[in-house]
Motif scaffolding. Structure first.
Motif, PDB file in Angstrom:
ATOM      1  N   GLY A  49       0.639  -1.177   0.140  1.00 19.95           N
ATOM      2  CA  GLY A  49      -0.033  -0.042   0.182  1.00 19.95           C
ATOM      3  C   GLY A  49       0.686   0.935  -0.278  1.00 19.95           C
ATOM      4  O   GLY A  49       0.487   2.204   0.514  1.00 19.95           O
ATOM      5  N   LYS A  50       1.826   1.411  -0.787  1.00 20.64           N
ATOM      6  CA  LYS A  50       2.984   2.383  -0.654  1.00 20.64           C
ATOM      7  C   LYS A  50       2.596   3.117  -2.565  1.00 20.64           C
ATOM      8  O   LYS A  50       2.824   2.282  -2.543  1.00 20.64           O
ATOM      9  CB  LYS A  50       4.640   2.126  -0.622  1.00 20.64           C
ATOM     10  N   THR A  51       3.286   4.067  -2.414  1.00 26.46           N
ATOM     11  CA  THR A  51       3.235   4.400  -3.773  1.00 26.46           C
ATOM     12  C   THR A  51       4.928   4.377  -4.497  1.00 26.46           C
ATOM     13  O   THR A  51       5.428   5.142  -5.269  1.00 26.46           O
ATOM     14  CB  THR A  51       3.039   6.022  -3.934  1.00 26.46           C
ATOM     15  N   SER A  52       5.751   4.675  -3.557  1.00 26.35           N
ATOM     16  CA  SER A  52       6.851   4.699  -3.310  1.00 26.35           C
ATOM     17  C   SER A  52       8.373   4.323  -2.654  1.00 26.35           C
ATOM     18  O   SER A  52       8.066   4.268  -1.344  1.00 26.35           O
ATOM     19  CB  SER A  52       7.657   6.190  -3.765  1.00 26.35           C
ATOM     20  N   ILE A  53       9.281   3.898  -3.071  1.00 25.99           N
ATOM     21  CA  ILE A  53      10.549   3.672  -2.167  1.00 25.99           C
ATOM     22  C   ILE A  53      11.643   3.572  -2.892  1.00 25.99           C
ATOM     23  O   ILE A  53      11.574   3.854  -4.151  1.00 25.99           O
ATOM     24  CB  ILE A  53      10.213   2.548  -1.936  1.00 25.99           C
ATOM     25  N   SER A  54      12.608   4.278  -2.121  1.00 24.04           N
ATOM     26  CA  SER A  54      13.860   4.468  -2.589  1.00 24.04           C
ATOM     27  C   SER A  54      14.943   2.791  -2.863  1.00 24.04           C
ATOM     28  O   SER A  54      14.865   2.057  -1.734  1.00 24.04           O
ATOM     29  CB  SER A  54      14.846   5.691  -2.552  1.00 24.04           C
ATOM     30  N   LEU A  55      15.812   3.448  -4.001  1.00 22.97           N
ATOM     31  CA  LEU A  55      16.216   2.153  -3.679  1.00 22.97           C
ATOM     32  C   LEU A  55      18.568   2.424  -4.415  1.00 22.97           C
ATOM     33  O   LEU A  55      18.632   3.206  -4.508  1.00 22.97           O
ATOM     34  CB  LEU A  55      15.898   1.320  -5.316  1.00 22.97           C
ATOM     35  N   VAL A  56      18.594   1.715  -2.669  1.00 20.81           N
ATOM     36  CA  VAL A  56      20.731   1.413  -3.018  1.00 20.81           C
ATOM     37  C   VAL A  56      20.910   0.297  -4.019  1.00 20.81           C
ATOM     38  O   VAL A  56      20.513  -0.534  -3.679  1.00 20.81           O
ATOM     39  CB  VAL A  56      20.662   1.931  -1.711  1.00 20.81           C
ATOM     40  N   VAL A  57      21.085   0.806  -5.307  1.00 24.49           N
ATOM     41  CA  VAL A  57      22.198  -1.103  -5.716  1.00 24.49           C
ATOM     42  C   VAL A  57      23.705  -0.716  -5.071  1.00 24.49           C
ATOM     43  O   VAL A  57      24.384   1.126  -5.833  1.00 24.49           O
ATOM     44  CB  VAL A  57      22.282   0.004  -6.994  1.00 24.49           C
ATOM     45  N   ALA A  58      24.443  -0.856  -4.207  1.00 26.53           N
ATOM     46  CA  ALA A  58      25.358  -1.653  -4.387  1.00 26.53           C
ATOM     47  C   ALA A  58      26.064  -3.008  -4.885  1.00 26.53           C
ATOM     48  O   ALA A  58      25.123  -4.140  -5.472  1.00 26.53           O
ATOM     49  CB  ALA A  58      25.572  -1.418  -2.629  1.00 26.53           C
ATOM     50  N   HIS A  59      27.297  -3.607  -3.943  1.00 23.23           N
ATOM     51  CA  HIS A  59      27.745  -4.803  -4.833  1.00 23.23           C
ATOM     52  C   HIS A  59      28.296  -5.560  -3.261  1.00 23.23           C
ATOM     53  O   HIS A  59      28.958  -4.689  -2.425  1.00 23.23           O
ATOM     54  CB  HIS A  59      29.020  -4.280  -6.046  1.00 23.23           C
ATOM     55  N   THR A  60      27.975  -6.503  -3.878  1.00 23.43           N
ATOM     56  CA  THR A  60      29.350  -7.389  -3.035  1.00 23.43           C
ATOM     57  C   THR A  60      30.466  -7.079  -2.920  1.00 23.43           C
ATOM     58  O   THR A  60      31.174  -7.260  -1.873  1.00 23.43           O
ATOM     59  CB  THR A  60      28.517  -9.608  -3.329  1.00 23.43           C
ATOM     60  N   HIS A  61      30.894  -7.062  -4.273  1.00 20.15           N
ATOM     61  CA  HIS A  61      32.543  -6.680  -4.558  1.00 20.15           C
ATOM     62  C   HIS A  61      32.601  -6.513  -5.826  1.00 20.15           C
ATOM     63  O   HIS A  61      31.567  -6.003  -6.545  1.00 20.15           O
ATOM     64  CB  HIS A  61      33.278  -8.099  -4.522  1.00 20.15           C
ATOM     65  N   THR A  62      33.352  -5.950  -6.647  1.00 22.41           N
ATOM     66  CA  THR A  62      33.345  -5.113  -7.420  1.00 22.41           C
ATOM     67  C   THR A  62      34.464  -6.260  -8.902  1.00 22.41           C
ATOM     68  O   THR A  62      35.097  -5.740  -9.473  1.00 22.41           O
ATOM     69  CB  THR A  62      34.099  -3.857  -7.647  1.00 22.41           C
TER      70      THR A  62
ATOM     71  N   PRO B 184      37.356  -8.812   2.456  1.00 21.86           N
ATOM     72  CA  PRO B 184      38.352  -9.158   1.325  1.00 21.86           C
ATOM     73  C   PRO B 184      38.932 -10.287   1.281  1.00 21.86           C
ATOM     74  O   PRO B 184      39.420 -11.620   2.066  1.00 21.86           O
ATOM     75  CB  PRO B 184      39.637  -7.678   1.326  1.00 21.86           C
ATOM     76  N   GLY B 185      39.661 -10.831   0.211  1.00 21.01           N
ATOM     77  CA  GLY B 185      40.692 -11.813  -0.011  1.00 21.01           C
ATOM     78  C   GLY B 185      40.463 -12.742  -0.990  1.00 21.01           C
ATOM     79  O   GLY B 185      40.944 -13.001  -2.207  1.00 21.01           O
ATOM     80  N   HIS B 186      38.543 -12.115  -2.068  1.00 17.86           N
ATOM     81  CA  HIS B 186      38.461 -12.759  -3.427  1.00 17.86           C
ATOM     82  C   HIS B 186      39.239 -11.442  -4.169  1.00 17.86           C
ATOM     83  O   HIS B 186      38.998 -11.492  -5.382  1.00 17.86           O
ATOM     84  CB  HIS B 186      37.088 -13.473  -3.199  1.00 17.86           C
ATOM     85  N   GLN B 187      38.555 -11.181  -3.664  1.00 18.55           N
ATOM     86  CA  GLN B 187      38.242  -9.334  -4.575  1.00 18.55           C
ATOM     87  C   GLN B 187      38.324  -8.284  -3.198  1.00 18.55           C
ATOM     88  O   GLN B 187      38.495  -8.351  -1.843  1.00 18.55           O
ATOM     89  CB  GLN B 187      37.334  -9.120  -5.138  1.00 18.55           C
ATOM     90  N   ALA B 188      39.326  -6.774  -3.147  1.00 20.54           N
ATOM     91  CA  ALA B 188      39.750  -5.528  -2.259  1.00 20.54           C
ATOM     92  C   ALA B 188      38.416  -5.388  -1.767  1.00 20.54           C
ATOM     93  O   ALA B 188      38.977  -4.836  -0.702  1.00 20.54           O
ATOM     94  CB  ALA B 188      40.746  -5.241  -2.792  1.00 20.54           C
TER      95      ALA B 188
END
Ligand SMILES: [Zn+2]
Ligand SMILES: [Zn+2]
Length: 331
Positions: free
Chosen positions: A132-145, A202-206
């Motif tokens: 029952g909402k009209t909007s929500i903001s979204l954060v786009v992030a990453h587990t690693h790069t 880190p270890g797999h990627q920094a």
């Protein structure tokens, strides 16, 4: 040797052998991996939000009819997306988590032409309707790069409700999550009545992160832990990998973890048998979810190799130091 020297020499030998044995035994004795502790804590109570996994994920065996991404509702506020192997062999998993104020998307996939922003938008619109909402903001992030986790980033640049697409340099990752001393401190993000703990692993990627969702008690480990090839690319990253695994074990011994969820599947359902890197179909793959005790087993396996890591297949993971065997190695 004169007989008067034999007895002291034997004593010396026995002492030296005893010391050698206790030195060799000490890592195991001091750190048995804490699997029991982790398992007992996980079993001692239930998470506030539970969820379910699908019977099977799309796996590249039916490219005529598979969707580009499978969207699975773990529960009404937690979604797991799997990119099709027909789109890209890496077939990563993405995570979309809703709080009352914000949603968080971890990763954007491996193929820039997969319409990930449109697929995520569909989930968001359905979630808004349900709540029952009209909007929500979204954060786009990453587990690693690594590139197989951010290929869809550009699609989110012009989406009006996107608050930020976190950049790839470690400095931007550290700044966004609020690390004062990456990877040692442990910041949190509040999505609105939903707090997520953020660990530097880190270890797999920094710039690798692990997220712990307190509501579901799911631990999102990116590529450092998943049922597949745990790649450590550089020799200098091997001790970093072990330190991060220790961090995860210590965390799971203090915070109940329901499941460990990574970003790929490369093990088959037969223990100790994995699909090689680059395989384009997984007709008989392992499930995504791992019990939290796996953290202790990985740590133990890595520590037992010491400074001489080997490429080695275990029942539900592969220790894969790429500097010892190339990434296509499969036993
Ligand atoms: Zn990776
Ligand atoms: Zn990956």
């Amino acid at each position: 040797m004169k007989s008067s020297y034999v007895l002291p020499a034997l004593f010396l030998l026995a002492f030296a052998f005893g010391s050698y044995r206790s030195l060799r035994a000490s890592p195991e004795a001091l750190d048995p991996g804490r699997e029991l502790e982790i398992a007992e804590l996980a079993r001692s109570s239930s998470p506030a939000q539970t969820g379910t996994f699908p019977e099977r994920w799309i796996n590249g065996t039916n490219c005529g009819s598979e969707p580009k991404m499978q969207v699975h509702e773990y529960n009404k506020d937690f979604y797991i997306l799997r990119q099709s192997k027909c789109e890209i062999y890496e077939a990563p998993f993405l995570y979309l988590i809703f709080g009352e104020d914000r949603a968080l998307l971890m990763d954007t996939g491996s193929n820039p032409s997969t319409p990930v922003a449109a697929i995520v938008d569909e989930v968001i619109q359905r979630w808004l309707l349900l709540h029952g909402k009209t909007s929500i903001s979204l954060v786009v992030a990453h587990t690693h790069t690594h590139a197989d986790h951010n290929a869809g980033d550009a699609q989110f640049a012009s989406v009006p409700y996107v608050e930020i697409v976190v950049g790839k340099p470690l400095s931007e990752v550290v700044q966004f999550w609020g690390f004062q001393n990456y990877p040692i401190d442990q910041p949190t993000i509040d999505l609105g009545n939903r707090v997520i703990d953020v660990l530097g692993t880190p270890g797999h990627q920094a710039a690798s992160l692990t997220l712990y969702d307190r509501e579901t008690r799911l631990l999102l480990t990116g590529d450092i832990v998943y049922p597949g090839h745990l790649f450590v690319f550089l020799e200098s990253d091997w001790p970093v990998f072990i330190t991060s695994m220790q961090r995860l074990v210590d965390f799971a011994a203090e915070h109940p973890v329901e499941w460990v969820l990574g970003c790929h599947i490369e093990m088959s359902s037969t223990p100790g048998v994995s699909y090689a890197w680059g395989t384009t179909a997984h007709p008989d793959e392992h499930v995504l979810q791992l019990r939290p005790e796996v953290l202790g087993r990985i740590l133990r396996a890595a520590k037992s190799m010491g400074s001489q890591p080997e490429c080695k297949i275990f029942s539900d993971f592969v220790i894969h130091p790429v500097f010892k065997c190339d990434s296509t190695w499969n036993g």
